[in-house]
Design a protein around this motif. Structure first.
Motif, PDB file in Angstrom:
ATOM      1  N   ASP A 148      21.701  -6.670  20.870  1.00 39.12           N
ATOM      2  CA  ASP A 148      20.254  -6.579  21.030  1.00 39.12           C
ATOM      3  C   ASP A 148      19.800  -5.130  20.983  1.00 39.12           C
ATOM      4  O   ASP A 148      18.793  -4.792  20.333  1.00 39.12           O
ATOM      5  CB  ASP A 148      19.821  -7.212  22.354  1.00 39.12           C
ATOM      6  CG  ASP A 148      19.886  -8.727  22.352  1.00 39.12           C
ATOM      7  OD1 ASP A 148      20.047  -9.324  21.268  1.00 39.12           O
ATOM      8  OD2 ASP A 148      19.779  -9.318  23.447  1.00 39.12           O
ATOM      9  N   MET A 149      20.533  -4.253  21.680  1.00 35.47           N
ATOM     10  CA  MET A 149      20.181  -2.829  21.671  1.00 35.47           C
ATOM     11  C   MET A 149      20.283  -2.270  20.251  1.00 35.47           C
ATOM     12  O   MET A 149      19.439  -1.478  19.808  1.00 35.47           O
ATOM     13  CB  MET A 149      21.086  -2.034  22.615  1.00 35.47           C
ATOM     14  CG  MET A 149      20.972  -2.401  24.090  1.00 35.47           C
ATOM     15  SD  MET A 149      19.306  -2.387  24.764  1.00 35.47           S
ATOM     16  CE  MET A 149      19.048  -4.166  25.029  1.00 35.47           C
ATOM     17  N   MET A 150      21.314  -2.689  19.536  1.00 38.67           N
ATOM     18  CA  MET A 150      21.473  -2.243  18.148  1.00 38.67           C
ATOM     19  C   MET A 150      20.291  -2.688  17.293  1.00 38.67           C
ATOM     20  O   MET A 150      19.766  -1.917  16.471  1.00 38.67           O
ATOM     21  CB  MET A 150      22.782  -2.802  17.571  1.00 38.67           C
ATOM     22  CG  MET A 150      22.993  -2.473  16.101  1.00 38.67           C
ATOM     23  SD  MET A 150      24.465  -3.317  15.436  1.00 38.67           S
ATOM     24  CE  MET A 150      24.367  -2.812  13.719  1.00 38.67           C
ATOM     25  N   THR A 151      19.854  -3.929  17.472  1.00 34.23           N
ATOM     26  CA  THR A 151      18.758  -4.468  16.662  1.00 34.23           C
ATOM     27  C   THR A 151      17.457  -3.728  16.936  1.00 34.23           C
ATOM     28  O   THR A 151      16.698  -3.420  16.005  1.00 34.23           O
ATOM     29  CB  THR A 151      18.590  -5.972  16.947  1.00 34.23           C
ATOM     30  OG1 THR A 151      19.832  -6.642  16.687  1.00 34.23           O
ATOM     31  CG2 THR A 151      17.506  -6.577  16.071  1.00 34.23           C
ATOM     32  N   GLU A 154      17.850  -0.223  15.415  1.00 35.66           N
ATOM     33  CA  GLU A 154      17.804  -0.311  13.952  1.00 35.66           C
ATOM     34  C   GLU A 154      16.355  -0.375  13.464  1.00 35.66           C
ATOM     35  O   GLU A 154      16.013   0.210  12.427  1.00 35.66           O
ATOM     36  CB  GLU A 154      18.576  -1.552  13.506  1.00 35.66           C
ATOM     37  CG  GLU A 154      18.703  -1.743  12.008  1.00 35.66           C
ATOM     38  CD  GLU A 154      19.554  -2.961  11.673  1.00 35.66           C
ATOM     39  OE1 GLU A 154      20.527  -2.803  10.927  1.00 35.66           O
ATOM     40  OE2 GLU A 154      19.216  -4.063  12.162  1.00 35.66           O
ATOM     41  N   HIS A 155      15.508  -1.081  14.201  1.00 33.32           N
ATOM     42  CA  HIS A 155      14.112  -1.268  13.774  1.00 33.32           C
ATOM     43  C   HIS A 155      13.245  -0.064  14.119  1.00 33.32           C
ATOM     44  O   HIS A 155      12.439   0.369  13.288  1.00 33.32           O
ATOM     45  CB  HIS A 155      13.540  -2.528  14.431  1.00 33.32           C
ATOM     46  CG  HIS A 155      12.154  -2.870  13.977  1.00 33.32           C
ATOM     47  ND1 HIS A 155      11.896  -3.417  12.740  1.00 33.32           N
ATOM     48  CD2 HIS A 155      10.936  -2.733  14.593  1.00 33.32           C
ATOM     49  CE1 HIS A 155      10.592  -3.620  12.607  1.00 33.32           C
ATOM     50  NE2 HIS A 155       9.988  -3.208  13.719  1.00 33.32           N
ATOM     51  N   MET A 219       3.237  -5.699  23.465  1.00 29.28           N
ATOM     52  CA  MET A 219       4.677  -5.438  23.401  1.00 29.28           C
ATOM     53  C   MET A 219       5.125  -4.953  22.022  1.00 29.28           C
ATOM     54  O   MET A 219       4.573  -5.329  20.996  1.00 29.28           O
ATOM     55  CB  MET A 219       5.462  -6.706  23.760  1.00 29.28           C
ATOM     56  CG  MET A 219       5.250  -7.217  25.178  1.00 29.28           C
ATOM     57  SD  MET A 219       5.796  -6.061  26.460  1.00 29.28           S
ATOM     58  CE  MET A 219       4.190  -5.470  27.055  1.00 29.28           C
ATOM     59  N   ASP A 220       6.169  -4.140  22.028  1.00 29.91           N
ATOM     60  CA  ASP A 220       6.861  -3.774  20.788  1.00 29.91           C
ATOM     61  C   ASP A 220       7.956  -4.787  20.478  1.00 29.91           C
ATOM     62  O   ASP A 220       8.279  -5.019  19.310  1.00 29.91           O
ATOM     63  CB  ASP A 220       7.482  -2.379  20.924  1.00 29.91           C
ATOM     64  CG  ASP A 220       6.432  -1.314  21.170  1.00 29.91           C
ATOM     65  OD1 ASP A 220       5.615  -1.084  20.260  1.00 29.91           O
ATOM     66  OD2 ASP A 220       6.417  -0.731  22.270  1.00 29.91           O
ATOM     67  N   VAL A 221       8.534  -5.362  21.528  1.00 29.13           N
ATOM     68  CA  VAL A 221       9.606  -6.347  21.389  1.00 29.13           C
ATOM     69  C   VAL A 221       9.302  -7.535  22.288  1.00 29.13           C
ATOM     70  O   VAL A 221       9.028  -7.359  23.478  1.00 29.13           O
ATOM     71  CB  VAL A 221      10.988  -5.764  21.782  1.00 29.13           C
ATOM     72  CG1 VAL A 221      12.080  -6.822  21.618  1.00 29.13           C
ATOM     73  CG2 VAL A 221      11.305  -4.516  20.975  1.00 29.13           C
ATOM     74  N   PRO A 286       8.797 -12.799   9.023  1.00 26.63           N
ATOM     75  CA  PRO A 286       9.121 -11.378   8.798  1.00 26.63           C
ATOM     76  C   PRO A 286       9.369 -10.576  10.075  1.00 26.63           C
ATOM     77  O   PRO A 286      10.224  -9.697  10.093  1.00 26.63           O
ATOM     78  CB  PRO A 286       7.881 -10.861   8.050  1.00 26.63           C
ATOM     79  CG  PRO A 286       7.329 -12.064   7.363  1.00 26.63           C
ATOM     80  CD  PRO A 286       7.590 -13.216   8.301  1.00 26.63           C
ATOM     81  N   ASN A 287       8.653 -10.862  11.139  1.00 32.60           N
ATOM     82  CA  ASN A 287       8.795 -10.073  12.361  1.00 32.60           C
ATOM     83  C   ASN A 287       9.787 -10.682  13.346  1.00 32.60           C
ATOM     84  O   ASN A 287       9.944 -10.171  14.461  1.00 32.60           O
ATOM     85  CB  ASN A 287       7.434  -9.913  13.044  1.00 32.60           C
ATOM     86  CG  ASN A 287       6.526  -8.978  12.287  1.00 32.60           C
ATOM     87  OD1 ASN A 287       6.302  -9.176  11.109  1.00 32.60           O
ATOM     88  ND2 ASN A 287       6.000  -7.961  12.939  1.00 32.60           N
ATOM     89  N   CYS A 288      10.470 -11.741  12.954  1.00 30.98           N
ATOM     90  CA  CYS A 288      11.503 -12.332  13.804  1.00 30.98           C
ATOM     91  C   CYS A 288      12.863 -11.815  13.362  1.00 30.98           C
ATOM     92  O   CYS A 288      13.232 -11.925  12.188  1.00 30.98           O
ATOM     93  CB  CYS A 288      11.472 -13.856  13.724  1.00 30.98           C
ATOM     94  SG  CYS A 288      12.686 -14.658  14.809  1.00 30.98           S
ATOM     95  N   LYS A 289      13.631 -11.237  14.276  1.00 27.58           N
ATOM     96  CA  LYS A 289      14.898 -10.587  13.947  1.00 27.58           C
ATOM     97  C   LYS A 289      16.120 -11.440  14.323  1.00 27.58           C
ATOM     98  O   LYS A 289      17.219 -10.904  14.463  1.00 27.58           O
ATOM     99  CB  LYS A 289      14.985  -9.229  14.649  1.00 27.58           C
ATOM    100  CG  LYS A 289      13.902  -8.258  14.212  1.00 27.58           C
ATOM    101  CD  LYS A 289      13.978  -7.970  12.711  1.00 27.58           C
ATOM    102  CE  LYS A 289      12.873  -7.053  12.246  1.00 27.58           C
ATOM    103  NZ  LYS A 289      12.943  -6.786  10.777  1.00 27.58           N
ATOM    104  N   PHE A 290      15.929 -12.739  14.459  1.00 23.33           N
ATOM    105  CA  PHE A 290      17.022 -13.627  14.844  1.00 23.33           C
ATOM    106  C   PHE A 290      18.195 -13.525  13.859  1.00 23.33           C
ATOM    107  O   PHE A 290      19.356 -13.392  14.268  1.00 23.33           O
ATOM    108  CB  PHE A 290      16.504 -15.062  14.925  1.00 23.33           C
ATOM    109  CG  PHE A 290      17.535 -16.097  15.278  1.00 23.33           C
ATOM    110  CD1 PHE A 290      18.239 -16.024  16.475  1.00 23.33           C
ATOM    111  CD2 PHE A 290      17.793 -17.175  14.432  1.00 23.33           C
ATOM    112  CE1 PHE A 290      19.184 -16.984  16.819  1.00 23.33           C
ATOM    113  CE2 PHE A 290      18.739 -18.134  14.763  1.00 23.33           C
ATOM    114  CZ  PHE A 290      19.434 -18.036  15.961  1.00 23.33           C
TER     115      PHE A 290
END
Length: 318
Positions: A148-151, A154-155, A219-221, A286-290
């Motif tokens: 999760d921290m990586m994701t 990354e963004h 929120m940003d996330v 597009p904004n979902c990083k699953f």
């Protein structure tokens, strides 16, 4: 990017033991692997077993892929067809693996902190193997937290000042417990939302609880959590649970999605209950990083495994 020293650990069981520098180093190493960076060359064989006492798709499979990418040799273990069914203890099972030459064990178990007697064995013990926690009960899920921290990194490229909303069944979530503490340390601001009966005010020290519709646009996330039905034994709220009502009150639907900040992202550890915590139409939005989270899981678990390889000087690494 500032060069950080490679992380070296005897075991990897919790993110709470990691310094902020170590967290960032693991993120950078995982991003290096994702960008096609070369894996370390092993000069001796390393044997690993994946002992999953609870069901898993993403975590189990991505650890296996990570192990193969690093050149480790997987020794198959199935708890359902092992001496565990005859009453063998976790310690004795791992003692067997150690005696047979297994160097590392990746373990998922329903008991919180099951790993303590494995990483701190009693005097006179012969157990000497690396333990990687693939999650323990309602305790820690370090590999999910790290991916999760990586994701997020990354963004956004950083954590400072980011607003992260953790939404859902917070009390019963391993992911929430791991992430809220580490996000604070990395400079993010944490917020909570969801049913107040699945929120513990002990978490107030990490962030603020807010109504979902007050939170979505700020929120940003948005980090969504699965409703942990299997952990609600004896909970009166479980008996009256309605998927439709939960989605209306606490889920991210199309309307809430459209109110998000332009560069904001949705995250979910999986498995996703479609049209409960997240509308099914948004799983690949597009904004979902699953999807990216699942991809990143392989590279982050490579970085985590490498840290234990180096910490234990396995495969000729140091």
């Amino acid at each position: 990017m500032t060069e950080l020293p490679l992380v070296k650990l005897p075991h990897f069981v919790t993110v709470e033991d990691l310094s902020s520098e170590q967290v960032l180093s693991l993120i950078h190493r995982a991003e290096f692997y994702k960008d096609g960076g070369e894996t370390p060359k092993l000069t001796k064989p390393v044997y690993v077993t994946n002992a999953f006492f609870e069901n898993s798709t993403r975590t189990h499979t991505s650890f296996e892929v990570a192990e193969k990418r690093l050149g480790l040799t997987d020794i198959f273990f199935d708890p359902q067809h092992s001496s565990v069914k005859k009453g063998e203890t976790m310690y004795d099972t791992m003692l067997v693996m150690d005696a047979l030459g297994v160097d590392l064990a990746v373990i998922r178990h329903s008991t919180n902190a099951y790993y303590e007697p494995l990483i701190h064995p009693k005097a006179g013990s012969h157990l000497n193997m690396g333990i990687v926690n693939a999650d323990d009960g309602s305790g820690q899920h370090p590999s999910q937290s790290m991916l999760d921290m990586m994701t997020i990194h990354e963004h956004f490229g950083h954590f400072d000042g980011l607003k992260v909303g953790i939404i859902g069944d917070i009390t019963n979530s391993r992911v929430a417990g791991s992430n809220m503490e580490i996000l604070n340390r990395l400079g993010a601001s944490v917020y909570f939302s969801g049913p107040d009966y699945w929120y513990d005010h002990a978490y107030d020290k990490y962030g603020k609880f807010m109504p979902l519709d007050d939170l979505v646009g700020e929120m940003d996330v948005l980090m969504l959590l699965r409703v942990q039905h299997e952990r609600h034994a004896g909970d009166a709220n479980e008996a009256k649970f309605s998927a439709k009502s939960y989605h209306e009150k606490y889920g991210i639907n199309e309307a809430r999605y459209n109110r998000m900040k332009k560069n904001a992202i949705i995250m979910h550890p999986g498995p996703i209950n479609h049209d409960v915590e997240l509308a099914g139409s948004l799983v690949e939005a597009p904004n979902c990083k699953f999807y990216e989270q699942m991809q990143n899981g392989v590279f982050m678990r490579m970085a985590m495994l490498e840290a234990v390889l180096r910490g234990r000087k396995l495969g000729g690494l140091d």
